[in-house]
Design a protein around this motif. Structure first.
Motif, PDB file in Angstrom:
ATOM      1  N   UNK A 300      22.102   4.688  -3.009  1.00 56.27           N
ATOM      2  CA  UNK A 300      21.808   6.281  -2.676  1.00 56.27           C
ATOM      3  C   UNK A 300      22.256   6.689  -3.981  1.00 56.27           C
ATOM      4  N   UNK A 301      22.129   8.043  -4.247  1.00 51.27           N
ATOM      5  CA  UNK A 301      22.494   8.674  -4.842  1.00 51.27           C
ATOM      6  C   UNK A 301      24.004   9.365  -4.094  1.00 51.27           C
ATOM      7  N   UNK A 302      25.264   9.605  -4.564  1.00 48.34           N
ATOM      8  CA  UNK A 302      26.594   9.742  -4.305  1.00 48.34           C
ATOM      9  C   UNK A 302      26.510  11.604  -3.811  1.00 48.34           C
ATOM     10  N   UNK A 314      31.186   0.496   0.315  1.00 47.94           N
ATOM     11  CA  UNK A 314      31.198  -0.585   0.354  1.00 47.94           C
ATOM     12  C   UNK A 314      30.082  -1.048   1.448  1.00 47.94           C
ATOM     13  N   UNK A 315      29.217  -0.295   1.409  1.00 46.50           N
ATOM     14  CA  UNK A 315      28.474  -0.920   2.502  1.00 46.50           C
ATOM     15  C   UNK A 315      26.946  -0.487   1.690  1.00 46.50           C
ATOM     16  N   UNK A 316      26.655  -0.115   0.674  1.00 43.70           N
ATOM     17  CA  UNK A 316      25.604   0.098  -0.066  1.00 43.70           C
ATOM     18  C   UNK A 316      25.600   0.598  -1.546  1.00 43.70           C
ATOM     19  N   UNK A 317      25.381   0.018  -2.379  1.00 42.72           N
ATOM     20  CA  UNK A 317      25.475   1.247  -4.013  1.00 42.72           C
ATOM     21  C   UNK A 317      25.259   2.455  -4.155  1.00 42.72           C
ATOM     22  N   UNK A 318      26.193   3.294  -4.730  1.00 42.05           N
ATOM     23  CA  UNK A 318      26.068   4.576  -4.670  1.00 42.05           C
ATOM     24  C   UNK A 318      26.216   4.201  -6.254  1.00 42.05           C
ATOM     25  N   UNK A 319      25.502   5.955  -7.059  1.00 42.69           N
ATOM     26  CA  UNK A 319      24.927   5.760  -8.281  1.00 42.69           C
ATOM     27  C   UNK A 319      25.302   7.405  -8.424  1.00 42.69           C
ATOM     28  N   UNK A 320      25.347   8.127  -9.564  1.00 46.02           N
ATOM     29  CA  UNK A 320      25.782   9.479  -9.881  1.00 46.02           C
ATOM     30  C   UNK A 320      24.488  10.363  -9.841  1.00 46.02           C
ATOM     31  N   UNK A 321      24.630  11.789  -8.898  1.00 46.40           N
ATOM     32  CA  UNK A 321      23.476  12.249  -8.239  1.00 46.40           C
ATOM     33  C   UNK A 321      22.392  12.481  -9.698  1.00 46.40           C
ATOM     34  N   UNK A 322      21.834  12.836 -10.455  1.00 47.08           N
ATOM     35  CA  UNK A 322      20.086  12.616 -11.022  1.00 47.08           C
ATOM     36  C   UNK A 322      19.794  11.526 -12.202  1.00 47.08           C
ATOM     37  N   UNK A 323      21.161  10.497 -11.847  1.00 50.51           N
ATOM     38  CA  UNK A 323      21.017   9.457 -13.282  1.00 50.51           C
ATOM     39  C   UNK A 323      20.303   8.286 -12.257  1.00 50.51           C
ATOM     40  N   UNK A 324      19.210   8.701 -13.875  1.00 49.68           N
ATOM     41  CA  UNK A 324      17.830   8.238 -14.052  1.00 49.68           C
ATOM     42  C   UNK A 324      17.699   6.466 -13.888  1.00 49.68           C
ATOM     43  N   UNK A 325      18.643   6.340 -15.108  1.00 52.72           N
ATOM     44  CA  UNK A 325      18.959   4.866 -15.369  1.00 52.72           C
ATOM     45  C   UNK A 325      19.152   4.471 -14.207  1.00 52.72           C
ATOM     46  N   UNK A 326      20.608   5.076 -14.407  1.00 52.80           N
ATOM     47  CA  UNK A 326      21.218   3.561 -13.531  1.00 52.80           C
ATOM     48  C   UNK A 326      20.737   3.536 -12.010  1.00 52.80           C
ATOM     49  N   UNK A 327      20.182   5.028 -11.408  1.00 50.90           N
ATOM     50  CA  UNK A 327      19.373   3.993 -10.514  1.00 50.90           C
ATOM     51  C   UNK A 327      18.515   3.080 -10.380  1.00 50.90           C
ATOM     52  N   UNK A 328      17.661   3.078 -11.769  1.00 46.41           N
ATOM     53  CA  UNK A 328      16.931   1.936 -11.783  1.00 46.41           C
ATOM     54  C   UNK A 328      17.703   0.638 -12.003  1.00 46.41           C
ATOM     55  N   UNK A 329      19.060   0.792 -12.708  1.00 44.52           N
ATOM     56  CA  UNK A 329      19.508  -0.472 -12.784  1.00 44.52           C
ATOM     57  C   UNK A 329      20.021  -0.857 -11.625  1.00 44.52           C
TER      58      UNK A 329
END
Length: 369
Positions: A300-302, A314-329
């Motif tokens: 999820x976006x943070x 601790x219960x999932x991966x958080x990525x920066x809002x709008x970070x397309x490449x980070x979400x794909x990874x």
């Protein structure tokens, strides 16, 4: 006996309306009487209302058309506490306060971080900030759904910090489990684990700008170049045509399904392999809580509310809002690194947001304000 009346625009299916119905159903009735005023009593949650609550339908659709009727009904019902659930309605109720005869306490429940939610409002952020700063300090208490929302509300409204209480959204775990176990016939979800042709990601929410499905689709297109997968998006909304065109442009027609609205998303979620949330902003994302309740790993976006649900990652991966490449990874990594026992761990986390616990927190606040 304390009388508590909730006010909501309708019961058409939004997260705020669902929470109100859950509270009406689950709040302990000792020495309290509950009621609901709806501007327009319509929507799928009407049938879930408890029989012992007094229900009033104003028969209107807009706040400005409801003013006279709302004053009349509140003066007839004479509640000790009034709980309002959405921004425009909250401001209107505070403006009407001088006309309420028995001077009830007014508690506001903020559904989204106002600085984000009001950006697309008519008149812009400046008008709403002025209204918030004029009226919100007059509330007896404001309920924020997360730490981030409380901070945003303090900055946006400049109200006293001691008037803000944080109460998270509830998850009705038993109800979710019952619906998750209902039969589902979907060709992508008939098998799970080693017997499944491709892993399935799922996202749930209205097809609107806030959910940033454009980014999710672009990120998913990058992810499937590394790890074959499928994506189901549950929800309906004004961006369907645009998203359908984007799916075609990205060559994802056989990998992504816009499955529309369903009254039981949990049957889909329980059979998926990964929950993905790409929102630009939230207040407290109910659907992320529900994903934990069915045992799904999550990416999820943070945005506001997510750190509260995922306990700062601790219960999932958080990525920066709008970070397309980070979400794909993050999608690729989550699909490749399915951890044994993660379902039980996620469900255990969801218990921190159980309806009985949250309803107790609301009761404590509303009977002591």
């Amino acid at each position: 006996m304390k009388k508590i009346v909730f006010i909501t625009p309708s019961l058409r299916g939004g997260g705020a309306e669902r929470v109100v119905v859950h509270l009406l159903r689950h709040m302990n009735r000792d020495n309290i009487k509950l009621g609901l005023i709806a501007l327009k009593l319509e929507g799928p949650y009407v049938s879930h209302l408890p029989d012992d609550a007094e229900i009033v339908d104003l028969g209107t659709r807009r706040v400005r058309h409801s003013i006279g009727k709302l004053i009349k009904e509140l003066n007839r019902m004479q509640p000790d506490v009034v709980v309002s659930t959405l921004g425009h309605l909250n401001v209107a109720l505070l403006a009407l306060r001088p006309f309420l005869k028995n001077k009830p306490k007014i508690v506001l429940r903020e559904a989204n971080a106002p600085s984000f939610a009001m950006r697309k409002g008519k008149g812009g952020v400046k008008l709403y900030r002025t209204l918030y700063r004029m009226f919100y300090p007059k509330a007896d208490r404001v309920i924020a759904l997360s730490r981030g929302m409380a901070d945003d509300l303090l900055s946006f409204s400049r109200m006293p910090k001691d008037k803000i209480s944080i109460i998270h959204n509830p998850v009705v775990t038993e109800e979710i489990k019952r619906q998750a176990d209902e039969p589902l016939d979907h060709p992508w979800l008939r098998e799970k684990g080693a017997g499944r042709e491709l892993p399935v990601c799922i996202s749930v929410g209205r097809l609107v700008e806030q959910k940033n499905y454009d980014m999710l689709l672009r990120s998913f297109a990058k992810a499937v170049r590394q790890t074959p997968a499928r994506l189901i998006i549950l929800g309906e909304g004004p961006k369907r045509e645009h998203l359908t065109a984007l799916i075609k442009e990205l060559g994802l027609e056989d990998k992504v399904e816009l499955a529309g609205f369903t009254g039981n998303p949990y049957a889909y979620m329980a059979r998926a392999d990964l929950f993905v949330m790409s929102s630009s902003f939230e207040g407290m994302p109910n659907v992320l809580l529900e994903a934990l309740a069915v045992g799904l790993p999550a990416v999820a976006t943070d945005c506001i509310g997510v750190p509260d649900v995922l306990d700062d990652g601790r219960y999932g991966t958080m990525i920066p809002v709008g970070a397309e490449d980070a979400l794909a990874e993050a999608i690729v990594n989550a699909l490749r690194e399915q951890t044994e026992g993660i379902g039980d761990r996620q469900r255990e986390r969801a218990k921190q947001f159980h309806i009985e616990k949250i309803a107790g927190e609301y009761r404590q606040l509303l009977t002591s304000v």
